[in-house]
Design a protein around this motif. Sequence first.
Motif, PDB file in Angstrom:
ATOM      1  N   LYS A 252      -6.582  -0.679   1.402  1.00 38.30           N
ATOM      2  CA  LYS A 252      -7.173   0.072   0.241  1.00 38.30           C
ATOM      3  C   LYS A 252      -8.785  -0.114   0.030  1.00 38.30           C
ATOM      4  O   LYS A 252      -9.185  -1.157   0.169  1.00 38.30           O
ATOM      5  N   LEU A 253      -9.264   0.921  -0.518  1.00 37.45           N
ATOM      6  CA  LEU A 253     -10.681   0.959  -0.649  1.00 37.45           C
ATOM      7  C   LEU A 253     -11.106   0.300  -2.000  1.00 37.45           C
ATOM      8  O   LEU A 253     -10.464   1.019  -3.022  1.00 37.45           O
ATOM      9  N   PRO A 254     -12.121  -0.194  -2.344  1.00 36.65           N
ATOM     10  CA  PRO A 254     -12.688  -0.801  -3.566  1.00 36.65           C
ATOM     11  C   PRO A 254     -13.356   0.619  -4.032  1.00 36.65           C
ATOM     12  O   PRO A 254     -14.064   1.251  -3.557  1.00 36.65           O
ATOM     13  N   THR A 255     -13.173   0.844  -5.336  1.00 39.82           N
ATOM     14  CA  THR A 255     -13.586   2.159  -5.978  1.00 39.82           C
ATOM     15  C   THR A 255     -13.448   1.922  -7.499  1.00 39.82           C
ATOM     16  O   THR A 255     -12.482   1.348  -8.102  1.00 39.82           O
TER      17      THR A 255
ATOM     18  N   ALA B  49      -4.415   6.644  -2.440  1.00 37.95           N
ATOM     19  CA  ALA B  49      -3.345   5.617  -2.270  1.00 37.95           C
ATOM     20  C   ALA B  49      -2.848   5.340  -3.849  1.00 37.95           C
ATOM     21  O   ALA B  49      -3.500   5.904  -4.907  1.00 37.95           O
ATOM     22  N   LYS B  50      -2.040   4.256  -4.109  1.00 37.58           N
ATOM     23  CA  LYS B  50      -1.611   3.865  -5.485  1.00 37.58           C
ATOM     24  C   LYS B  50      -1.469   2.590  -5.227  1.00 37.58           C
ATOM     25  O   LYS B  50      -1.569   1.879  -4.209  1.00 37.58           O
TER      26      LYS B  50
ATOM     27  N   LEU C  63       0.689  -1.259   0.020  1.00 35.46           N
ATOM     28  CA  LEU C  63       0.303   0.058   0.053  1.00 35.46           C
ATOM     29  C   LEU C  63       0.874   1.337   0.030  1.00 35.46           C
ATOM     30  O   LEU C  63       1.560   1.316   0.836  1.00 35.46           O
ATOM     31  N   LYS C  64       0.507   2.186  -0.843  1.00 32.85           N
ATOM     32  CA  LYS C  64       1.368   3.406  -1.194  1.00 32.85           C
ATOM     33  C   LYS C  64       0.387   4.715  -0.997  1.00 32.85           C
ATOM     34  O   LYS C  64      -0.674   4.529  -1.234  1.00 32.85           O
ATOM     35  N   PHE C  65       0.895   5.896  -0.363  1.00 37.11           N
ATOM     36  CA  PHE C  65       0.112   7.047  -0.350  1.00 37.11           C
ATOM     37  C   PHE C  65       0.484   7.831  -1.296  1.00 37.11           C
ATOM     38  O   PHE C  65       1.930   7.847  -1.827  1.00 37.11           O
ATOM     39  N   ASP C  66      -0.261   8.176  -2.146  1.00 34.66           N
ATOM     40  CA  ASP C  66      -0.326   9.112  -3.231  1.00 34.66           C
ATOM     41  C   ASP C  66      -0.077  10.635  -2.664  1.00 34.66           C
ATOM     42  O   ASP C  66      -1.090  11.429  -3.040  1.00 34.66           O
ATOM     43  N   GLY C  67       0.810  10.859  -2.164  1.00 32.96           N
ATOM     44  CA  GLY C  67       1.273  12.371  -1.907  1.00 32.96           C
ATOM     45  C   GLY C  67       2.823  12.449  -1.289  1.00 32.96           C
ATOM     46  O   GLY C  67       3.408  11.520  -1.519  1.00 32.96           O
TER      47      GLY C  67
ATOM     48  N   TYR D  54      -8.462   5.391  -2.918  1.00 32.64           N
ATOM     49  CA  TYR D  54      -8.063   5.899  -1.608  1.00 32.64           C
ATOM     50  C   TYR D  54      -7.728   4.766  -0.828  1.00 32.64           C
ATOM     51  O   TYR D  54      -8.249   3.387  -1.047  1.00 32.64           O
ATOM     52  N   MET D  55      -7.297   5.040   0.232  1.00 36.77           N
ATOM     53  CA  MET D  55      -7.185   3.870   1.562  1.00 36.77           C
ATOM     54  C   MET D  55      -7.727   4.486   2.605  1.00 36.77           C
ATOM     55  O   MET D  55      -8.028   5.712   2.652  1.00 36.77           O
TER      56      MET D  55
END
Length: 467
Positions: free
Chosen positions: A387-390, A466-467, A353-357, A396-397
């Motif tokens: 991670k959220l399903p979208t 998230a990425k 899990l990665k933060f997109d920021g 997003y996480m």
Amino acid sequence: MNEPGAAQEKEERAVHGRVRHFLRTLTGRLLLSALLWSGAALVIGGMLLSYAFRSYVLSDVDEKLELLIDTMVGISEISPEGVLRFNQPLLDQRFAAPYSGWYWQISEAGEAPFRSRSLWDYELQPDLDVRTFSLKRYEGEGPDGQTLRIAERDIILPEADRIFRYQVATDTAEVREAIQRFNWLLMSALGLIMLTVSLALVLQVAYGLRPLRNLRRKLVDVRGGATSRIEGDWPEDLKPLAQEVNALIDQNEKLVSRARTHVGNLAHALKTPLSVIKNEVDDDPSDKAQAIAVQVRSIREHIDHHLKRARIAGGGSGQGLPVQERAEKIARAIERLNQDKGLRVDVAIEANLKFDGEKEDFDEVVGNIVDNAGKWATSHITVSAHKLPTDQRRPYMLFRVEDDGPGVDEAEMEALFERGQRLDEHVPGTGLGLAIVRDIVELYGGSAALEKASLGGLAVILKLPAK
């Protein structure tokens, strides 16, 4: 009993919603308009071709009938007894076979008609009261339920001053069958053409709009921080748009940089006189001096708050920031700060899990909420993220921090996000932590919320890119 019907109705509404959404897109509009015009053109063309073929077939039949009348007139004569007869037989044997579909009849007022053997016991019913010296064509009823195409004309033979009604008829069944076969073939051909045109239109629209979809993806990459400019080889129609977007990005960066600089300059310019005032009033025990000291602290809190807001990036970080690694470092730091009460921070982060920021923004957010949890926790904190399903372009996480502290009443939870709000003045802090957290999260398009934790204390729930 109503569940299947309700589910079907819900599915139908969902389908209708997707159709309406598609028709509001540029692709849907282009395809719909092109298909409507193409379909209308093919329908009109098919109707014209069908009418032309029908006219041609009937015209061919009418020419044959007219030729037969002229032939009959040419071989007609009046016998010495005054009886109409042919001086030679018609060569077409279909006039001799009963109900063959080809018939002729010559009628005279007050006399029995002279007719072909193919009519057998049937007689055509001409209207002899109305004279027709020009060729007349029409459809009428024939023997054995047949529908006949009839051509007739009134003739006065030279040998007698009498009017004879010459009629030649043919069954239209073969003509109708030929027209039906042609219409079926025409509809099949037009249907195949429409299918081919539809596929061609879909490919054309998809190919034509592909640069726009690529441009949208590039804009998403720019917004997410993966790239800083819209690069690529664009069609001539889109080059000005890409250039204007890049110019807008440059201008926005300059404005943001200028605003940050001004805010920083103003804040630092105020800090020096505020420090002087603070030093002057710290040693003065009077009520007036202490009131001034309170206001000085309030001003400094405002300055710190807006300085941090000015520093927030709010954009993507390219390859993304590993959440597990950063969260572990923050957790170990908080454990060391609270080692006197044996605080344990458990971290459970979804793999990869990665933060997109930006790293600084992540540390600011997570550091604030874990540090705050450490101040209130009795002995245990949990940090988790997944991670959220979208179906959105930007995933997003869900980041969650819980403690086993005393917790907060639900009525007071929202107040914790207000700037400077603190529920216990005995616990160190400025009251800016959660306010800064919400500011950063919302600038990233996420959200922050509070609820009762499963450990018994407070849970902070963050929605982060998230990425």
